[in-house]
Design a protein around this motif. Sequence first.
Motif, PDB file in Angstrom:
ATOM      1  N   PRO A 113       0.781  -1.242   0.198  1.00 43.40           N
ATOM      2  CA  PRO A 113       0.051  -0.140  -0.031  1.00 43.40           C
ATOM      3  C   PRO A 113       0.924   1.358  -0.059  1.00 43.40           C
ATOM      4  O   PRO A 113       0.413   2.171  -0.509  1.00 43.40           O
ATOM      5  N   PHE A 114       2.080   1.153   0.437  1.00 47.11           N
ATOM      6  CA  PHE A 114       2.858   2.438   0.719  1.00 47.11           C
ATOM      7  C   PHE A 114       3.778   2.594  -0.812  1.00 47.11           C
ATOM      8  O   PHE A 114       3.930   3.806  -1.103  1.00 47.11           O
ATOM      9  N   GLY A 126       0.192   3.711  -2.991  1.00 49.88           N
ATOM     10  CA  GLY A 126      -0.453   5.192  -2.599  1.00 49.88           C
ATOM     11  C   GLY A 126       0.044   6.270  -3.389  1.00 49.88           C
ATOM     12  O   GLY A 126      -0.649   7.005  -4.077  1.00 49.88           O
ATOM     13  N   ARG A 145      -1.554   7.019  -6.944  1.00 46.84           N
ATOM     14  CA  ARG A 145      -2.997   7.588  -7.017  1.00 46.84           C
ATOM     15  C   ARG A 145      -3.018   9.199  -6.409  1.00 46.84           C
ATOM     16  O   ARG A 145      -2.103   9.590  -6.344  1.00 46.84           O
ATOM     17  N   ASP A 184      -3.721  12.383  -4.422  1.00 44.37           N
ATOM     18  CA  ASP A 184      -3.627  12.880  -3.089  1.00 44.37           C
ATOM     19  C   ASP A 184      -4.899  12.537  -2.219  1.00 44.37           C
ATOM     20  O   ASP A 184      -4.817  11.951  -1.227  1.00 44.37           O
ATOM     21  N   ALA A 239      -5.718   8.540  -1.874  1.00 46.38           N
ATOM     22  CA  ALA A 239      -4.686   8.033  -1.208  1.00 46.38           C
ATOM     23  C   ALA A 239      -4.469   8.579   0.267  1.00 46.38           C
ATOM     24  O   ALA A 239      -3.745   8.180   1.004  1.00 46.38           O
ATOM     25  N   ILE A 282      -2.690  11.316   0.765  1.00 44.95           N
ATOM     26  CA  ILE A 282      -1.507  11.900   0.832  1.00 44.95           C
ATOM     27  C   ILE A 282      -1.593  13.145   1.197  1.00 44.95           C
ATOM     28  O   ILE A 282      -2.289  13.934   0.456  1.00 44.95           O
ATOM     29  N   ILE A 307       1.521  10.805   4.525  1.00 47.16           N
ATOM     30  CA  ILE A 307       0.073  10.091   4.242  1.00 47.16           C
ATOM     31  C   ILE A 307      -0.502   9.820   5.526  1.00 47.16           C
ATOM     32  O   ILE A 307       0.133   9.657   6.535  1.00 47.16           O
ATOM     33  N   LEU A 356      -4.427   4.847   7.485  1.00 44.00           N
ATOM     34  CA  LEU A 356      -5.577   4.621   7.025  1.00 44.00           C
ATOM     35  C   LEU A 356      -6.236   4.093   8.457  1.00 44.00           C
ATOM     36  O   LEU A 356      -7.589   4.058   8.584  1.00 44.00           O
TER      37      LEU A 356
END
Length: 194
Positions: free
Chosen positions: A59-60, A63, A66, A68, A71, A73, A83, A86
Amino acid sequence: MASSPTDTSQPGPSHPVVEDARSFAGVPDDTQRLWTPHRMAYIGGENKPEDPHDDEQCPFCAGPQRSDEDALIVHRGQVAYVILNLYPYNAGHLLVCPYRHVADYTELDDDEVREIAELTRTAMRVIRQVSDPAGFNLGMNQGPVAGAGIAAHLHQHVVPRWMGDANFLPIIGRTKAVPILLADTRQLYADAWP
């Protein structure tokens, strides 16, 4: 004398009424509830990569590919980015991640070390300006045994703390009240980022 399953005695201290709690979902009573169904994705490992070393699943790594907003960010640097977590420990919980897929702090190059440190400092300033916390927890969980949820991609936690935020909910109920939507927090921090 013990009552049998067919006992038709009147309810009372020796014959309590047992009702299926599922029939009461959503029924108002005198108990305050904080529903956190989004935590089930984390508990069940829904977004966790099957192969933690595959940067296509990370996911890192995904991210920054995608927007901002999508994601979450807050800021993009040269070799690292900021970021929102989640699954935050506290409202405003940020992560500072290198773009490069590395697991261990000793694998970072000098530019990554410098930018992660500078982004962490800036994140603290922004969080103070926007959210006025009493303090912070900063740290990196290196390896699954140390608590890293995504151990294959290093990330620095920046967790704002307020007096009394470690109440009975996270300790007893394993639940954290996050009073603001992640998208709203991301926007506030992105707008305040210098």
